[in-house]
Design a protein around this motif. Sequence first.
Motif, PDB file in Angstrom:
ATOM      1  N   ALA A 123     -38.022  30.940  -1.162  1.00 48.60           N
ATOM      2  CA  ALA A 123     -38.683  30.863  -2.471  1.00 48.60           C
ATOM      3  C   ALA A 123     -39.715  31.974  -2.636  1.00 48.60           C
ATOM      4  O   ALA A 123     -39.971  32.421  -3.745  1.00 48.60           O
ATOM      5  N   GLN A 143     -32.489  20.593  -4.240  1.00 48.20           N
ATOM      6  CA  GLN A 143     -33.744  21.302  -4.489  1.00 48.20           C
ATOM      7  C   GLN A 143     -33.524  22.812  -4.436  1.00 48.20           C
ATOM      8  O   GLN A 143     -34.077  23.561  -5.236  1.00 48.20           O
ATOM      9  N   GLU A 146     -31.658  23.924  -7.529  1.00 48.19           N
ATOM     10  CA  GLU A 146     -32.550  23.894  -8.683  1.00 48.19           C
ATOM     11  C   GLU A 146     -33.483  25.109  -8.700  1.00 48.19           C
ATOM     12  O   GLU A 146     -33.760  25.684  -9.748  1.00 48.19           O
ATOM     13  N   LYS A 147     -33.933  25.490  -7.518  1.00 48.69           N
ATOM     14  CA  LYS A 147     -34.843  26.631  -7.437  1.00 48.69           C
ATOM     15  C   LYS A 147     -34.099  27.963  -7.413  1.00 48.69           C
ATOM     16  O   LYS A 147     -34.738  29.011  -7.341  1.00 48.69           O
TER      17      LYS A 147
ATOM     18  N   SER B  50     -40.198  20.572  -7.609  1.00 48.56           N
ATOM     19  CA  SER B  50     -39.175  21.140  -8.480  1.00 48.56           C
ATOM     20  C   SER B  50     -39.500  22.587  -8.837  1.00 48.56           C
ATOM     21  O   SER B  50     -38.670  23.315  -9.349  1.00 48.56           O
ATOM     22  N   ARG B  51     -40.740  22.984  -8.595  1.00 44.77           N
ATOM     23  CA  ARG B  51     -41.094  24.382  -8.863  1.00 44.77           C
ATOM     24  C   ARG B  51     -40.713  25.280  -7.700  1.00 44.77           C
ATOM     25  O   ARG B  51     -40.599  24.808  -6.577  1.00 44.77           O
ATOM     26  N   LEU B  52     -40.592  26.552  -7.994  1.00 43.40           N
ATOM     27  CA  LEU B  52     -40.229  27.504  -6.952  1.00 43.40           C
ATOM     28  C   LEU B  52     -41.254  27.426  -5.817  1.00 43.40           C
ATOM     29  O   LEU B  52     -40.904  27.307  -4.653  1.00 43.40           O
ATOM     30  N   PRO B  54     -44.103  24.932  -4.577  1.00 41.03           N
ATOM     31  CA  PRO B  54     -44.216  23.508  -4.897  1.00 41.03           C
ATOM     32  C   PRO B  54     -45.611  23.045  -5.305  1.00 41.03           C
ATOM     33  O   PRO B  54     -46.100  22.060  -4.803  1.00 41.03           O
TER      34      PRO B  54
END
Lengths: 415, 679
Positions: A123, A143, A146-147, B50-52, B54
Amino acid sequence: MNTPKMPKEMRILAPHSFRERLSRRAVLKAGTAAAGLAVVVAACGGDDDGGSSGGDSGGDALGAQASGDWSRVINKASGTLAMYTWGDYNDPDIVGALAEAELGATMKVDYYGSNEDLITKLASSNGNSGFDIVVPTGPYVPQMIEKGLIQKFDKSLLPNISNVDPSYLAQAWDPGNDYSVCKNWGTTGFFYDTSVITRELKNWQDFLDACMNEASGNCSMLDTGPNMCGVWFWSNGHDWNTTDPALLDECEAFLVDEFAQHVKAFDSYPSTAIAEGAYSISMAWNGDARQAYYRIQDAGGDPTAWKWVLGAPETELWMDTYCVAAGAPNPEAAHAWINWELIPEISIKDLQYHGYNTGLKSMSQLISELAPDLEYGDMIFFTDNQVSTFRTQEITPAIDRHVDILNKMKAKAGG
Amino acid sequence: MTAAVSAPDRRRWRGPKFLLAIPSIIWYLLFFAIPIAFVVIYSFGTKDVSRLLPVDLSNLTTKNYADVFDDTFFKVFRATLRIAILATALCVLIGLPVAYFVAFKVSERWRAIILAAIIVPSFTSFLIRTVAWRIPLAPNGTFSKWLTDIGVVGEQGIQLLQTQTAVQIAIVYNYLGFMILPLFVALDRIDVRMREASKDLGAGRVATFFGVTLPLAGPGIIAGVLLTFIPMCGDYVTATVLGGAKGNMIGSMVASQFSQAQNWPLGSAMAVLMIGAVLAVLIAASVIYVVIPRAIRLLDPVAQRLRAARHERSAAAVAKLGSEPARVSRVEPMRMAMSIWTVLVLVFMFIPIGLVVLHSFNGGVSFTIWTGNPSNKWWGELFDGGSTFALALRFLVIVGVFAVAKRLIAARGALPNRRLNWLGPIGFAVALVVNGLITDWFRDVFDFVSIGDAIRNSFLAAFGATVIAVILGGLSGVALARRPGTWSKIFMGTVFLILVTPEVMDAIALVTWFQRVSDVPVLGYVFREGIGPFSGGIAKLWVGQSLYASAVVTLIVRARLSGLDESLEEAAADLGATPARAFRQITLPLISSALVAGGLLSFTLCLDNAVISTLVSEAGSTTFPVALLGATKSTIKPFWGVGAVVLFIVTMAALVFVARVLRRSGESSSQIAATLAGS
């Protein structure tokens, strides 16, 4: 090898350049080279060849070819293939010389210690991490989709996926297997020294009890919150994915206030420490417990004194999956490698190394043909009855609570 | 100060006082202050996977701090403090006699040898040394069985693995060198005349030690305590490898929030509180440090009377015996005891290294479990035999040719000695370059490519980071010592924060920062595409590893300069030198030994950096500790021992090369010994 079609396909699959590579590097290591060649030969066999089983084609199990209807497509690749995976999780040949010889890609393997580390790494690099293949545990796949951390498979490059047992495909986290395919799966149980704990332990309840009595101060637990809490839920007949605060409170009260003081270590790979003599009972994943038998032998101990027990009445099923990272520099090679790994002979070679079920169909037949000498098979393969007690983890808000409980246990155990 | 007023025509320093520190200030702003500020902000956010990344920052809350403020945090923190304080105290107790012995009781030659022996172990991978402690501590191990046989321990064998004692032993071991060196430097600086004066005035051995030596060594003790205590507080690798549940430390608790729970807000809050707690402990310690001498001074009259009494007694003894012989006879057993102690400490420091070498020849599958049958299979596993041989041969031939050439030229007397001595290093360098040109040797020599790459990457990263650290630390150290002001307090505060911040927090800060700047021109490009032959991942490692290292260099350079008064630089300015020239010709030589010492220390620290590097590295920039840390999560194969030995040999070769070059350029061996120790 009495396959009539073989010579023609041999030419296709072992071209000049491949032989050159063999002479350059692998001849120095004759063993590997022989094995590598044998696999290519085996992999080229026709589908309709019902031929003989491994025994008479030479002593090396890899030289044998599984009977039955298998897909053995090998796509060539080039360049460097970077894999990011768990420690010591593949046969070094399969992520090294053999892959280079058969596929043409040079492999580079790095290790991480948790799914979260993997996610953080991907990420935070904006698809620029440089990794091609990553190996998350199933429940983390959504997850990552989704990312945007993993990319969709090009299924046309993965024909060998048809070798996988359908019961290990189409899992809840990726029903179409568009992003992930089973690497191997495993479960959780415990492993104990019968010379210290003389009574027979059958389930999680017995395990907890032994840890608090005979093995107090001499037991190890898996170092993950969900697994640790899972033991309590399983032994008390609850769903380990529950988010019910009352149950979590109850779990915490037991684990932190009553149980933690007996724990010697939180150790996710206890096999080495077991052989060093550090524990008399350990909660362990099946493959690692199986390794412990060999480690104990290496250390001059008595493996027969140790007993593996599958967690009961319920226990975990976890599955690690191969995925292609988003922004992978070499996606063709990534697909080619994953596809190659699904060839039965390769898959079973890997299985013999790490001791986890790779989830191919007709597994028992594959083992009897390709790895008849495999030891401790009951720690790799499970009966349908046993499998019916396996539960997969779900990613819920309760995970925070699990980690919190684990931290509290550690604080308590250290006090 | 008065001179400054009386010389109006002198070319005065123009520009702000912190001019020389500007590179550091920019570096720390870019890669420490701002990134860390974001992590501090995270501590007020909420977790959102759910965010890149977290963290949800839409509604800020202090809930995380409330969550941290429970029993668990303080309990673990207390346990950590207990381990760290005890380990620091043990390091002082074990290290002080050694430092004292080396500083006062041995010849120049032995001093260099012992100091080198103390430093050498730290050039073996920190992680593999820690892992190696499992070998003698294992209840089923050879050592334990032997102890059982001779009846020292019971049937169960030694029960140390996975206990706090194991952590304690390994932590003392890991940080002892960082304590002995500053102690030695401080003692070495003490003017021998002070001690002689004390003795001439009738003070006994003990009185001289406590009355003169120890107070003068104070700054060294403080430096040693800071260099050991602070990293111990954040260390969790040692505890993870050896500690089990009883050795849990705060660093691993913070790390588990980031890496297991993905709960960055809570992890950040913990890290912030942890920094606060460590700072509080340091402040408390410094208060004690100030208060206790004052308290002791209150007892002065009593001490005076005691001293006078002792003086009379010793004067009487002197009168009776004739002074000198009596003293010598008392010295010898003391000296003997100290030399034995020093040998024991050195043995202690080399135990794990011996075990690493031994176990790299282990026939089994696990590094720590000795199967009883030695085998070189892991060496064979790691090396591509033919290429290794060819490489070694080429290397020897080239170096040999240069050696012969040197002999021939020397016989003819064609070159002055000074030039001639350069031939050795040049030959070495040529051998390196030629081998590098013919083959991609790290790749060809290593059959298990990953380890070869890891060793190469370790070098590239550590070397680059060290260069950055030496430049930044050198400049800001000079500025701090020579141009102090309000800015220097803020700057020193930042340096302290860098030292105290847990590594995992730096790691998260940097990793998210790199993502944020990836679209910024230049900066983003460097970290994406790299600089010249170096990849972006290596550039990230340079940044990550240089932070702590440059802080250490800053402290060393500042300490070095503040011990020397400014008269030389002032004289240069009086004689008309420009600031740049005065810096080059006066200041730089003055601090050169501190730069070398800081550079060496940085290089060790960078070479061993695991936590920051693990998060910051990318595919293709994995370093040895990163790879090994990954491997510690499962079975550690003996080839990691092989890799560690190779890394050690290559490191030592590089250091010997540096030492020779330094000597060629005019520094004496005693100077090098001293600079190695940071004086």
